[in-house]
Design an enzyme around this catalytic site. Sequence first.
Site, PDB file in Angstrom:
ATOM      1  N   HIS A  43       1.383  -1.065  -0.380  1.00 55.96           N
ATOM      2  CA  HIS A  43       0.370   0.228   0.484  1.00 55.96           C
ATOM      3  C   HIS A  43       0.360   1.652  -0.075  1.00 55.96           C
ATOM      4  CE1 HIS A  43      -3.305  -2.863   1.937  1.00 55.96           C
ATOM      5  NE2 HIS A  43      -4.044  -2.102   1.000  1.00 55.96           N
ATOM      6  N   LYS A  46     -15.409  -7.139   4.970  1.00 50.68           N
ATOM      7  CA  LYS A  46     -14.812  -8.402   5.541  1.00 50.68           C
ATOM      8  C   LYS A  46     -15.137  -7.338   7.367  1.00 50.68           C
ATOM      9  CE  LYS A  46     -11.940  -8.007   1.996  1.00 50.68           C
ATOM     10  NZ  LYS A  46     -10.909  -6.897   1.934  1.00 50.68           N
ATOM     11  N   ARG A  86      -1.899  -6.169  -8.563  1.00 54.72           N
ATOM     12  CA  ARG A  86      -1.404  -7.002  -7.991  1.00 54.72           C
ATOM     13  C   ARG A  86      -1.347  -8.591  -9.019  1.00 54.72           C
ATOM     14  NH1 ARG A  86      -3.127  -7.650  -1.386  1.00 54.72           N
ATOM     15  NH2 ARG A  86      -4.901  -8.240  -2.941  1.00 54.72           N
ATOM     16  N   SER A  89      -3.009  -7.825   2.825  1.00 50.61           N
ATOM     17  CA  SER A  89      -2.999  -7.643   4.346  1.00 50.61           C
ATOM     18  C   SER A  89      -4.043  -8.533   4.454  1.00 50.61           C
ATOM     19  CB  SER A  89      -4.746  -6.497   4.639  1.00 50.61           C
ATOM     20  OG  SER A  89      -4.126  -5.382   3.817  1.00 50.61           O
TER      21      SER A  89
HETATM   22  O1  PNS Z   1      -8.730  -2.522   0.436  1.00 49.48           O
HETATM   23  P1  PNS Z   1     -10.115  -2.683  -0.263  1.00 49.48           P
HETATM   24  O2  PNS Z   1     -11.035  -3.707   1.003  1.00 49.48           O
HETATM   25  O3  PNS Z   1      -9.851  -4.404  -1.542  1.00 49.48           O
HETATM   26  O4  PNS Z   1     -10.996  -1.576  -0.679  1.00 49.48           O
HETATM   27  C1  PNS Z   1     -12.034  -2.444  -1.503  1.00 49.48           C
HETATM   28  C2  PNS Z   1     -12.849  -0.678  -1.702  1.00 49.48           C
HETATM   29  C3  PNS Z   1     -13.298   0.391  -0.233  1.00 49.48           C
HETATM   30  C4  PNS Z   1     -12.422   0.180  -2.838  1.00 49.48           C
HETATM   31  C5  PNS Z   1     -14.372  -0.657  -1.901  1.00 49.48           C
HETATM   32  O5  PNS Z   1     -15.025  -1.805  -1.033  1.00 49.48           O
HETATM   33  C6  PNS Z   1     -15.062   0.611  -1.739  1.00 49.48           C
HETATM   34  O6  PNS Z   1     -14.999   1.188  -3.713  1.00 49.48           O
HETATM   35  N1  PNS Z   1     -15.914   0.690  -0.947  1.00 49.48           N
HETATM   36  C7  PNS Z   1     -16.599   1.910  -1.247  1.00 49.48           C
HETATM   37  C8  PNS Z   1     -18.938   1.269  -1.613  1.00 49.48           C
HETATM   38  C9  PNS Z   1     -18.476   1.288  -3.114  1.00 49.48           C
HETATM   39  O7  PNS Z   1     -18.537   2.290  -3.771  1.00 49.48           O
HETATM   40  N2  PNS Z   1     -19.363  -0.249  -3.498  1.00 49.48           N
HETATM   41  C10 PNS Z   1     -19.033   0.420  -4.836  1.00 49.48           C
HETATM   42  C11 PNS Z   1     -18.306  -0.399  -6.244  1.00 49.48           C
HETATM   43  S1  PNS Z   1     -18.336  -1.102  -7.175  1.00 49.48           S
END
Ligand code: PNS
Length: 161
Positions: free
Chosen positions: A19, A43, A92, A130
């Site tokens: 990150h 999660k 990744r 993570s």
């Molecule tokens: O580090 P992560 O858990 O892969 O991040 C995921 C994240 C936070 C980018 C994704 O869950 C997100 O954008 N959440 C906000 C809600 C949202 O917009 N959902 C629709 C995505 S198409």
Amino acid sequence: MTTRIGVYPGSFDPLTLGHLDIVRRGARFVDRLVIGVTSNPSKEPMFTVAERLEMVRRETADLGNVSVVEFDSLLMDFAEREGATLILRGLRAVADFEYEYQMAGMNQQLNDRIETVFLMADVSLQPIASRLVKEIARYGGAIDKFVTPAVAADVAAKLVR
Ligand code: PNS
């Protein structure tokens, strides 16, 4: 001249060296990078949102054009509120692609003015996730190759409780 603002969203549970590498690379090609820490990860998180915010702020404190903000909304709404034109995501391996492709595609349908840009972390940091950092730590393995010493201490503190 317009200010180019990017949003780098994630759960950061915990923040890894992968990150941090994406943050450093991303911060070079935008004027301002806003790290968006979701308070609502899919999660069950190891760290509360307050702890993750503090962790990410502490580890990026040396970067002048980086700020860290909590969000609990659609990513595209958050990015719009921040005045961003870019969403940064680290990519990744092939395994990430399906999920990232789907999110980027759906986000594009929600707001076509904000572009998702993928960056690749340094090759040596590519496999870090993570989820696996937490798993290794839970079984007593060393995580110092994957996170900063301060984050390793944060994880250790969670596991002795
Ligand atoms: O580090 P992560 O858990 O892969 O991040 C995921 C994240 C936070 C980018 C994704 O869950 C997100 O954008 N959440 C906000 C809600 C949202 O917009 N959902 C629709 C995505 S198409």
